[in-house]
Scaffold this active site. Sequence first.
Site, mmCIF file in Angstrom:
data_model
loop_
_atom_site.group_PDB
_atom_site.id
_atom_site.type_symbol
_atom_site.label_atom_id
_atom_site.label_comp_id
_atom_site.label_asym_id
_atom_site.label_seq_id
_atom_site.Cartn_x
_atom_site.Cartn_y
_atom_site.Cartn_z
ATOM 1 C CB CYS A 112 -0.962 0.005 1.182
ATOM 2 S SG CYS A 112 -2.035 -1.423 1.223
ATOM 3 C CG HIS A 245 -3.074 3.462 2.025
ATOM 4 N ND1 HIS A 245 -3.575 3.051 0.813
ATOM 5 C CD2 HIS A 245 -3.185 2.398 2.870
ATOM 6 C CE1 HIS A 245 -3.968 1.796 0.915
ATOM 7 N NE2 HIS A 245 -3.752 1.379 2.151
ATOM 8 C CG ASN A 275 -6.658 -0.763 1.264
ATOM 9 O OD1 ASN A 275 -5.954 -0.325 0.358
ATOM 10 N ND2 ASN A 275 -6.155 -1.224 2.392
HETATM 11 N N1 ACO Z 1 -18.670 -8.232 9.190
HETATM 12 C C1 ACO Z 1 -19.165 -8.459 10.427
HETATM 13 N N2 ACO Z 1 -18.391 -8.801 11.476
HETATM 14 C C2 ACO Z 1 -17.070 -8.909 11.240
HETATM 15 C C3 ACO Z 1 -16.500 -8.688 9.983
HETATM 16 C C4 ACO Z 1 -17.353 -8.353 8.933
HETATM 17 N N3 ACO Z 1 -16.925 -8.090 7.680
HETATM 18 N N4 ACO Z 1 -15.170 -8.881 10.070
HETATM 19 C C5 ACO Z 1 -14.900 -9.192 11.346
HETATM 20 N N5 ACO Z 1 -16.049 -9.216 12.054
HETATM 21 C C6 ACO Z 1 -16.247 -9.499 13.469
HETATM 22 C C7 ACO Z 1 -15.121 -10.292 14.080
HETATM 23 O O1 ACO Z 1 -15.294 -11.675 13.855
HETATM 24 C C8 ACO Z 1 -15.243 -9.924 15.541
HETATM 25 O O2 ACO Z 1 -16.280 -10.703 16.085
HETATM 26 P P1 ACO Z 1 -16.196 -11.248 17.617
HETATM 27 O O3 ACO Z 1 -16.123 -10.013 18.476
HETATM 28 O O4 ACO Z 1 -17.449 -12.032 17.771
HETATM 29 O O5 ACO Z 1 -14.927 -12.052 17.666
HETATM 30 C C9 ACO Z 1 -15.724 -8.488 15.506
HETATM 31 O O6 ACO Z 1 -16.235 -8.265 14.197
HETATM 32 C C10 ACO Z 1 -14.645 -7.480 15.796
HETATM 33 O O7 ACO Z 1 -13.503 -7.799 15.022
HETATM 34 P P2 ACO Z 1 -12.197 -6.945 15.091
HETATM 35 O O8 ACO Z 1 -11.202 -7.526 14.137
HETATM 36 O O9 ACO Z 1 -11.775 -6.750 16.504
HETATM 37 O O10 ACO Z 1 -12.733 -5.544 14.532
HETATM 38 P P3 ACO Z 1 -11.972 -4.174 14.405
HETATM 39 O O11 ACO Z 1 -12.739 -3.124 15.076
HETATM 40 O O12 ACO Z 1 -10.506 -4.299 14.716
HETATM 41 O O13 ACO Z 1 -12.086 -3.904 12.855
HETATM 42 C C11 ACO Z 1 -10.737 -3.991 10.878
HETATM 43 C C12 ACO Z 1 -11.479 -4.785 11.934
HETATM 44 C C13 ACO Z 1 -11.760 -3.147 10.103
HETATM 45 C C14 ACO Z 1 -10.081 -4.961 9.939
HETATM 46 C C15 ACO Z 1 -9.717 -3.076 11.579
HETATM 47 O O14 ACO Z 1 -8.903 -3.798 12.459
HETATM 48 C C16 ACO Z 1 -8.850 -2.394 10.578
HETATM 49 O O15 ACO Z 1 -9.280 -1.593 9.797
HETATM 50 N N6 ACO Z 1 -7.548 -2.667 10.605
HETATM 51 C C17 ACO Z 1 -6.644 -2.119 9.663
HETATM 52 C C18 ACO Z 1 -6.468 -3.150 8.630
HETATM 53 C C19 ACO Z 1 -6.357 -2.585 7.251
HETATM 54 O O16 ACO Z 1 -6.711 -1.473 6.953
HETATM 55 N N7 ACO Z 1 -5.847 -3.418 6.413
HETATM 56 C C20 ACO Z 1 -5.730 -3.086 5.059
HETATM 57 C C21 ACO Z 1 -4.400 -3.422 4.521
HETATM 58 S S1 ACO Z 1 -3.150 -2.571 5.312
HETATM 59 C C22 ACO Z 1 -3.232 -1.062 4.879
HETATM 60 O O17 ACO Z 1 -3.746 -0.749 3.871
HETATM 61 C C23 ACO Z 1 -2.658 -0.122 5.849
#
Ligand code: ACO
Length: 318
Positions: A112, A245, A275
């Site tokens: 990214c 980004h 993204n």
């Molecule tokens: N729909 C519904 N529920 C979901 C989904 C979904 N698509 N995905 C995960 N969940 C659930 C999980 O299973 C979890 O359930 P549980 O509490 O019963 O175990 C709950 O939602 C919370 O999950 P978390 O992973 O803790 O959620 P979080 O608030 O951290 O959000 C996310 C997840 C959006 C991925 C966040 O961590 C994030 O944005 N991280 C950055 C990652 C990123 O941007 N990556 C892209 C590539 S890197 C880059 O570009 C920088």
Amino acid sequence: MYSKIIGTGSYLPEKVYTNHDLEKIVDTSDEWIRARTGITQRHIADESQVASDLALHASKNAMEAAGVGSKDIDLIIVATTTPDMVFPSTACILQQKLGVDNCPAFDVQAVCSGFVYALATADMFVTSGKCRNAIVVGAEIYSKIIDWNDRSTCVLFGDGAGAVVLSQSEQPGILSSHLHANGNYSNVLSVPGNIGGGKVQGTPYISMEGNTVFKFAVKVLEEVVHEAVAENDLQTTDIDWLIPHQANIRIIKSTAKKLGIPMDKVVVAVDKHGNTSAASIPLALDMAVRDGRIHSDQLVLLEGVGGGFTWGAVLLRW
Ligand code: ACO
């Protein structure tokens, strides 16, 4: 001698998947995706399209905006994590499609942060006098490396391409570039599979520790923006446009808040694009140039973070 962006372009595939479309594929909801990421839709390439097809549209668009033709281009750099094939590089394939003769053409793989890495590299070619007009592209088809059964990743990504023409200039354009990497985090965000023995070895899909990525991203993006402004004896309040980004609206808002930059100075495209990895910054840049938000003489800061981890920033005078 300076380097300056003289034209921008972009391309988004026609097919759009809304959050409601994804509700039919995995156990998710529009509400969850909007609240956790800010994404409402993403563009998805046709199965027949490869990264160089998207890059071709974006590059032609940028060349038209810049008023340059294929004979004027003497460097092509493509930032991509989803190349057309193992080799040749997507940049070489793009060179052929653009009808550009005999110039250096190569890919940059910094996930990214790829566009920031590619632009910083092109800046060195241009300011050293090695080339006059470079095409710098971010082009991605993440839909090919998404596990469409994995709700924790498939809702995050989209496909697209953005491009700029970077040219020699007597007026300041790029003021400074700042690139970083820390390979100790290589397992946190990866597509660990590879090709060997005639087949895919390992997993060919994105694997990610979302929370670790989130915290790391906010920390290093704040640091690298401070590094860029300090090197130029500026303050974060001098920045007219922050073009981050586009991974997640919460990462974008947290970073802007830590930097003291109001959201009306931040270009946001993640809601409509998802993204798009290396394509996200040039897509957002092109959008803000074409809708008239970015004007001449403004201070623009591009910043990105991605798998590796890699991160970086480019500060420029428009
Ligand atoms: N729909 C519904 N529920 C979901 C989904 C979904 N698509 N995905 C995960 N969940 C659930 C999980 O299973 C979890 O359930 P549980 O509490 O019963 O175990 C709950 O939602 C919370 O999950 P978390 O992973 O803790 O959620 P979080 O608030 O951290 O959000 C996310 C997840 C959006 C991925 C966040 O961590 C994030 O944005 N991280 C950055 C990652 C990123 O941007 N990556 C892209 C590539 S890197 C880059 O570009 C920088």
